[in-house]
Design a protein around this motif. Structure first.
Motif, PDB file in Angstrom:
ATOM      1  N   CYS A   1       0.848  -1.188   0.000  1.00  0.00           N
ATOM      2  CA  CYS A   1       0.000   0.000   0.000  1.00  0.00           C
ATOM      3  C   CYS A   1       0.892   1.249   0.000  1.00  0.00           C
TER       4      CYS A   1
ATOM      5  N   CYS B   1       0.137   3.679   3.468  1.00  0.00           N
ATOM      6  CA  CYS B   1       0.678   3.384   4.797  1.00  0.00           C
ATOM      7  C   CYS B   1       1.899   2.464   4.754  1.00  0.00           C
TER       8      CYS B   1
ATOM      9  N   CYS C   1      -6.429  -2.365   1.602  1.00  0.00           N
ATOM     10  CA  CYS C   1      -5.336  -2.505   2.561  1.00  0.00           C
ATOM     11  C   CYS C   1      -5.926  -2.840   3.937  1.00  0.00           C
TER      12      CYS C   1
ATOM     13  N   CYS D   1      -4.827   0.479   6.551  1.00  0.00           N
ATOM     14  CA  CYS D   1      -5.463   1.801   6.427  1.00  0.00           C
ATOM     15  C   CYS D   1      -6.806   1.738   5.722  1.00  0.00           C
TER      16      CYS D   1
HETATM   17 ZN    ZN Z   1      -2.590   1.021   3.658  1.00  0.00          ZN
END
Ligand code: ZN
Length: 169
Positions: A28, A31, A62, A65
């Protein structure tokens, strides 16, 4: 959006990459959390992107997050077709001898990045001089080598030391 090239390099006598499910490790971009599993991207399969009319080959959320990200193999532009043909039809002895990397696919990543590629699955190979076809050549990160015997050429054929990398396209 980031465009990444999925590349291979190998010491071989005759490989031809085919369209198949690409097994990727994805991360991701928001994050920096890596997806815990290998995820499959099949260019012929599309999934809806939430809140948009668009589609992508892979849509994933994700776990940290909760952001939704997606990945698609690039549309078939002339450039892309050329690079795909070069990669799939012409990863040749010459490329191998010169330790050149061949681009297997270019993927567009939105909100994420591909960080690793496992060449897991069945590949098709063609004898460099005999033209003998070998289907169902199984390769993976755990098993990056393949050998067989080409009756027509009266010689052994192999894919050795298959390496993969992800690079900016
Ligand atoms: Zn993330």
């Amino acid at each position: 959006m980031v465009k990444l090239a999925v590349q291979i390099k190998a010491t071989l006598e005759a490989p031809v990459g085919e369209d198949f499910t690409f097994m990727f490790k994805v991360k991701c971009s928001s994050c920096r959390e890596e997806h815990p599993n290998w995820v499959g991207v099949t260019p012929t399969e599309t999934h809806e992107i939430s809140g948009s009319r668009g589609e992508a080959n892979l849509v994933w959320r994700c776990s940290l997050c909760k952001k939704e990200n997606n990945i698609s193999r690039t549309s078939r532009t002339a450039d892309f077709d050329d690079s795909f043909k070069r990669a799939s039809a012409a990863y040749t002895l010459d490329d191998s001898d010169n330790q050149r990397w061949g681009t297997l696919a270019v993927v567009e990543c939105r909100g994420c990045e591909v960080v690793d590629f496992d060449p897991k699955g069945e590949w098709a190979c063609v004898g460099a001089e005999s033209g003998t076809k070998f289907d169902e050549v199984e390769l993976s990160n755990d098993e990056p080598e393949w050998t067989d015997y080409d009756e027509k050429a009266g010689a052994s054929v192999s894919v050795m030391e298959l390496e993969t990398r992800i690079t900016r396209a």
